[in-house]
Enzyme design. Sequence first.
Site, PDB file in Angstrom:
ATOM      1  N   TYR A  73       6.749  25.627  67.875  1.00 33.32           N
ATOM      2  CA  TYR A  73       5.582  24.767  67.977  1.00 33.32           C
ATOM      3  C   TYR A  73       5.870  23.237  68.151  1.00 33.32           C
ATOM      4  O   TYR A  73       5.494  22.482  68.968  1.00 33.32           O
ATOM      5  CB  TYR A  73       4.506  24.936  67.022  1.00 33.32           C
ATOM      6  CG  TYR A  73       3.054  24.178  67.261  1.00 33.32           C
ATOM      7  CD1 TYR A  73       2.093  24.387  68.117  1.00 33.32           C
ATOM      8  CD2 TYR A  73       2.890  23.246  66.269  1.00 33.32           C
ATOM      9  CE1 TYR A  73       1.075  23.365  68.285  1.00 33.32           C
ATOM     10  CE2 TYR A  73       1.766  22.568  66.095  1.00 33.32           C
ATOM     11  CZ  TYR A  73       1.100  22.354  67.217  1.00 33.32           C
ATOM     12  OH  TYR A  73      -0.108  21.697  67.312  1.00 33.32           O
ATOM     13  N   LYS A 111       0.228  22.770  74.745  1.00 32.48           N
ATOM     14  CA  LYS A 111      -0.749  23.812  74.363  1.00 32.48           C
ATOM     15  C   LYS A 111      -1.160  24.533  75.640  1.00 32.48           C
ATOM     16  O   LYS A 111      -1.475  25.816  76.035  1.00 32.48           O
ATOM     17  CB  LYS A 111      -1.677  23.945  73.528  1.00 32.48           C
ATOM     18  CG  LYS A 111      -1.441  23.249  72.077  1.00 32.48           C
ATOM     19  CD  LYS A 111      -2.581  22.708  71.297  1.00 32.48           C
ATOM     20  CE  LYS A 111      -2.217  22.011  70.076  1.00 32.48           C
ATOM     21  NZ  LYS A 111      -3.200  21.684  69.238  1.00 32.48           N
ATOM     22  N   VAL A 123      -1.978  13.745  70.828  1.00 32.85           N
ATOM     23  CA  VAL A 123      -2.022  12.407  70.084  1.00 32.85           C
ATOM     24  C   VAL A 123      -0.995  11.412  70.400  1.00 32.85           C
ATOM     25  O   VAL A 123      -1.027  10.422  69.826  1.00 32.85           O
ATOM     26  CB  VAL A 123      -1.930  12.988  68.574  1.00 32.85           C
ATOM     27  CG1 VAL A 123      -3.130  13.598  68.075  1.00 32.85           C
ATOM     28  CG2 VAL A 123      -0.375  13.930  68.195  1.00 32.85           C
ATOM     29  N   TYR A 125     -10.889  18.647  72.173  1.00 30.62           N
ATOM     30  CA  TYR A 125     -11.225  18.809  71.114  1.00 30.62           C
ATOM     31  C   TYR A 125     -12.716  18.544  70.787  1.00 30.62           C
ATOM     32  O   TYR A 125     -13.362  19.069  71.663  1.00 30.62           O
ATOM     33  CB  TYR A 125     -10.471  17.849  70.034  1.00 30.62           C
ATOM     34  CG  TYR A 125      -9.110  18.503  70.192  1.00 30.62           C
ATOM     35  CD1 TYR A 125      -8.654  19.628  69.974  1.00 30.62           C
ATOM     36  CD2 TYR A 125      -8.281  17.598  70.862  1.00 30.62           C
ATOM     37  CE1 TYR A 125      -7.164  20.073  70.076  1.00 30.62           C
ATOM     38  CE2 TYR A 125      -6.966  17.843  71.095  1.00 30.62           C
ATOM     39  CZ  TYR A 125      -6.347  19.032  70.747  1.00 30.62           C
ATOM     40  OH  TYR A 125      -5.113  19.592  70.929  1.00 30.62           O
ATOM     41  N   SER A 172      -0.262  17.822  72.134  1.00 32.65           N
ATOM     42  CA  SER A 172      -1.189  18.889  72.203  1.00 32.65           C
ATOM     43  C   SER A 172      -1.511  19.583  73.995  1.00 32.65           C
ATOM     44  O   SER A 172      -1.664  20.507  74.030  1.00 32.65           O
ATOM     45  CB  SER A 172      -2.557  18.942  71.703  1.00 32.65           C
ATOM     46  OG  SER A 172      -2.714  19.146  70.381  1.00 32.65           O
TER      47      SER A 172
HETATM   48  O1  DON Z   1      -0.326  19.870  65.643  1.00 32.13           O
HETATM   49  C1  DON Z   1       0.076  18.509  65.772  1.00 32.13           C
HETATM   50  O2  DON Z   1      -0.313  17.730  64.824  1.00 32.13           O
HETATM   51  C2  DON Z   1       0.635  17.783  66.805  1.00 32.13           C
HETATM   52  N1  DON Z   1       1.867  18.013  67.250  1.00 32.13           N
HETATM   53  C3  DON Z   1      -0.055  17.941  68.178  1.00 32.13           C
HETATM   54  C4  DON Z   1      -1.639  17.662  67.841  1.00 32.13           C
HETATM   55  C5  DON Z   1      -2.249  17.064  69.082  1.00 32.13           C
HETATM   56  O3  DON Z   1      -1.758  16.496  69.857  1.00 32.13           O
HETATM   57  C6  DON Z   1      -3.584  17.065  68.940  1.00 32.13           C
HETATM   58  N2  DON Z   1      -4.258  16.218  70.142  1.00 32.13           N
HETATM   59  N3  DON Z   1      -4.998  15.417  70.201  1.00 32.13           N
END
Ligand code: DON
Length: 331
Positions: free
Chosen positions: A204, A80, A274, A256, A77
Site C-alpha cells: 500500500y 487505489k 493527498v 471522499y 490515493s
Molecule cells: O493512506 C494515506 O495516508 C496516503 N498514502 C493516501 C491518502 C490519500 O491520498 C487520501 N487522499 N486524498
Amino acid sequence: MVQGTANWNTEETQEWLQQYVDDWVAFYRKHTGDGHVASYIPELKNADPDDLGIVIIGKDGMSVKSGDTEIPFTMQSISKAITFIVACMERGVSYLLQRVDVEPTGEAFNSIMHLEMKQVKKPLNPFNNAGAITVSSILPGDTSNERLEPVFQLLENMLGHRPAMNHDVFKSERDSSTRNRAIGYYLLEVGFLESDLDVTLETYFKQCSIDVTIDDLARIGMILANDGMDPKNDVEIIPRQIARITKVLMLTCGMYDASGKFATYVGIPAKSGVSGGILAAVPPRVRDESMPFTRGCGIGVYGPALGDEGNSVAGIRLLRHIATQWDLSIF
Ligand code: DON
C-alpha cells in the site's frame, strides 16, 4: 460561455481553447492560498503550494495543457483506482466485490468508524484506506514488489512508459504510518485481510509512492472514459466492465466526503490524492456538438494545496469552472 464550432481540432480553435484554459489556470492559481499542502507525511511538505496545472487529452488525440504540467508527484490515493482495476483483472470482479463493497462512506479517507459502528461484513469501498489496504492484500504475490508488478505493467500499457517509485516518499509514508497500521491491525482482527499484514502495508505505501505527472493522469482518464480501450490502436487495456465499475466508484467515492458535492457541481468521475493530483474521466457526450471534447477526454490536475477533505482546493474549483463552461457533467 465558450461558443464555437463542432470541429475543435484546428489550429485556430486550439489556440482559442489554450487561451481560455491559460486564463482559467491563472485565475484559479490565486485560490491555492485557501489550502495547505499535506503535512502528515513529512516528504509531502516539500511541495510548492502555489503550483497548479492541468492537462486535458481528448479521444481524438487533441490536448490542452496549462500551468505547472511537468512536475512529478506521487499518486497517493489515485493509486487505489489502479490497484482496484488490477485486483479485478487478476482475481475477477466477483471475487473482489465479495470482499470489498461499492458504497460511499461520507467519512474521511482514513476513517474506520463505519467498520466498527455498522459491523459491516466487508470494507465499504476500495477507495477509502480500509478498502484499499484490503485490496492490496488481495493482489497476488508473496512480496510487495511481486504484487505491484502487474500494477506497473498496467500503467506502462496505458502510458507507454514505466513510472518510477519515489523511495523518499515511500520511506516517509512508511515511517509515519501509525493510522494506516491501526487500520491494518483492525482489518486483520476482523478477518478482512487476505494475506500477511506487513507485506500488505508495504504494498500500500509503495503504490501510493508511484510518481506520475498530470499528462499521465490525463492519459489514464482518457482510457477510462473510453471504457478501457486505448483509442490510439483500439486495444482493450482494461476490460469494459472493470472500467465501468471504476468510474462508478470514482463518482460515488473518489473525492471522499466531498464526493456528493463534486458530483453535483462538477459531475465527472474523478479520483484525488493527498499529493494534490486529480484523475478525471469524461465520457463522450451527445447533447451539444458545439462544445469541445464531446467524444470524451481524460483530465489530470495538480495543485498540492488541499482543502479540508484532502482534495486539491484550486484544482476542484478549476475543474468545476471548466465542467460548467464546457458542459462536461455526465448528468
Ligand atoms: O493512506 C494515506 O495516508 C496516503 N498514502 C493516501 C491518502 C490519500 O491520498 C487520501 N487522499 N486524498
